[in-house]
Scaffold this active site. Structure first.
Site, PDB file in Angstrom:
ATOM      1  N   LYS A 107       0.686  -1.089  -0.379  1.00  0.00           N
ATOM      2  CA  LYS A 107       0.282  -0.015  -0.386  1.00  0.00           C
ATOM      3  C   LYS A 107       0.905   0.725  -0.500  1.00  0.00           C
ATOM      4  O   LYS A 107       1.882   1.248   1.022  1.00  0.00           O
ATOM      5  CB  LYS A 107      -1.116  -0.557   1.168  1.00  0.00           C
ATOM      6  CG  LYS A 107      -1.752   1.380   1.336  1.00  0.00           C
ATOM      7  CD  LYS A 107      -2.281   1.468   2.539  1.00  0.00           C
ATOM      8  CE  LYS A 107      -2.801   2.557   2.956  1.00  0.00           C
ATOM      9  NZ  LYS A 107      -3.063   3.506   4.090  1.00  0.00           N
ATOM     10  N   GLY A 168      -7.387   9.661  10.783  1.00  0.00           N
ATOM     11  CA  GLY A 168      -7.341   9.663  12.226  1.00  0.00           C
ATOM     12  C   GLY A 168      -8.651  10.400  12.564  1.00  0.00           C
ATOM     13  O   GLY A 168      -8.670  10.534  13.902  1.00  0.00           O
ATOM     14  N   ALA A 194      -9.316   5.695   5.260  1.00  0.00           N
ATOM     15  CA  ALA A 194      -8.965   6.798   6.676  1.00  0.00           C
ATOM     16  C   ALA A 194     -10.454   7.734   6.889  1.00  0.00           C
ATOM     17  O   ALA A 194     -11.700   7.970   5.802  1.00  0.00           O
ATOM     18  CB  ALA A 194      -7.928   7.889   6.404  1.00  0.00           C
ATOM     19  N   GLY A 195     -10.480   8.130   7.640  1.00  0.00           N
ATOM     20  CA  GLY A 195     -11.743   8.855   8.564  1.00  0.00           C
ATOM     21  C   GLY A 195     -12.389   8.023   8.828  1.00  0.00           C
ATOM     22  O   GLY A 195     -13.366   8.596   9.302  1.00  0.00           O
ATOM     23  N   ASN A 216      -8.053   1.959  11.390  1.00  0.00           N
ATOM     24  CA  ASN A 216      -7.281   1.200  12.034  1.00  0.00           C
ATOM     25  C   ASN A 216      -7.655   2.128  13.131  1.00  0.00           C
ATOM     26  O   ASN A 216      -8.401   1.387  13.936  1.00  0.00           O
ATOM     27  CB  ASN A 216      -5.578   2.292  11.376  1.00  0.00           C
ATOM     28  CG  ASN A 216      -4.621   1.131  12.637  1.00  0.00           C
ATOM     29  OD1 ASN A 216      -3.179   1.281  12.310  1.00  0.00           O
ATOM     30  ND2 ASN A 216      -5.226   0.713  13.914  1.00  0.00           N
TER      31      ASN A 216
END
Length: 268
Positions: A107, A168, A194-195, A216
């Site tokens: 990635k 994040g 993300a988000g 994550n």
């Protein structure tokens, strides 16, 4: 959904010639310890885990190693370039990852400056070109820009991964129109990356037609990461089923659930 092709009822998906059933990809960082990391990933049902090569111990047996808690024989490791701010740094990081573990599916992310850490697309294009020449199969984190996403695909990316919101942030998908436009024009898998902050964000991403969702912080920063991992697993599955089912049309007038009869208007 309206305007999107209706896929076959197949619960698996494919990237770079590999087939997976879980449409949830999770990260391995930000947990309080490796034991919690392993338990949360187990609960998520994920088959692919991202590994920040610069931040995770993969080669020093004298220190706790991720492999002891997240078995690479069970999970597909996806090395990433988290924390890289130049094309050169990202390429060097993934070359080192391949030397260390033989990983070819990777990635790529190249970030712009704080506080937003938005994808630096010019540097991303440069890094992708170099990695493809090296024979890598590259999934690419990118802006929510259909033109940029298509260019990545045309260059040879095996998947495009537009952000839902800044890394994040937990804000959820801020630009669903552009995410949908990317999906409609893509011939490779599209993953929101993300988000995501909570389960409804993951469901929404899947309802838009994404092939998978990567997260994550949403799991690792929850008060109970293992329970949140279970929630995210269910959310992704529910969103996928809703997409396949095809939602009812939106309309501005009421449509009673039962036929109206004289004297019964407004009643079911």
């Amino acid at each position: 959904m309206d305007g999107l092709p209706q896929p076959a009822l197949d619960e698996s998906w494919e990237v770079a010639g590999l087939r997976f059933r879980s449409r949830l990809i999770v990260g391995t960082g930000r947990y309080k310890d490796l034991e919690e990391t392993g338990r949360a990933i187990e609960a998520s049902g994920a088959e692919i885990v991202t590994v920040a090569v610069r931040r995770v111990n993969l080669g020093d047996p004298k220190a706790p190693m991720l492999q002891d808690y997240v078995d690479p024989r069970r999970y597909t490791y996806l090395p990433n370039t988290a924390g890289c701010f130049t094309a050169e740094d990202a390429v060097r990081t993934l070359r080192l990852a391949r030397e260390a573990g033989g990983w070819n599916l990777v990635k790529l992310e190249v970030l712009g400056p704080p506080p937003f850490l938005y994808p630096d697309m010019q540097a991303t294009f440069e890094a992708l070109e170099a990695l493809l020449k090296d024979g890598f199969q590259v999934m690419v984190y990118c802006s929510d820009d259909p033109i940029a996403a298509k260019r990545l695909e045309d260059m040879g990316a095996v998947a495009v991964m537009p952000l839902g919101a800044p890394i994040g942030s937990g804000l959820g998908i801020q630009n669903p129109v552009m995410i949908r436009a990317i999906i409609e024009n893509a011939k490779v898998p599209v993953l929101v990356d993300a988000g995501v902050g909570t389960a409804s964000d993951a469901t929404f991403a899947m309802e838009l037609g994404c092939d998978a969702v990567l997260m994550n912080s949403a799991i690792a920063h929850a008060k109970d990461p293992v329970r949140m991992a279970r929630a995210m697993k269910a959310a992704v599955e529910a969103g996928r089923q809703a997409f396949l089912a095809g939602r009812m049309p939106r309309q501005y007038a009421a449509d009673p659930s039962s036929p109206l009869a004289k004297g019964l208007i407004g009643r079911n």
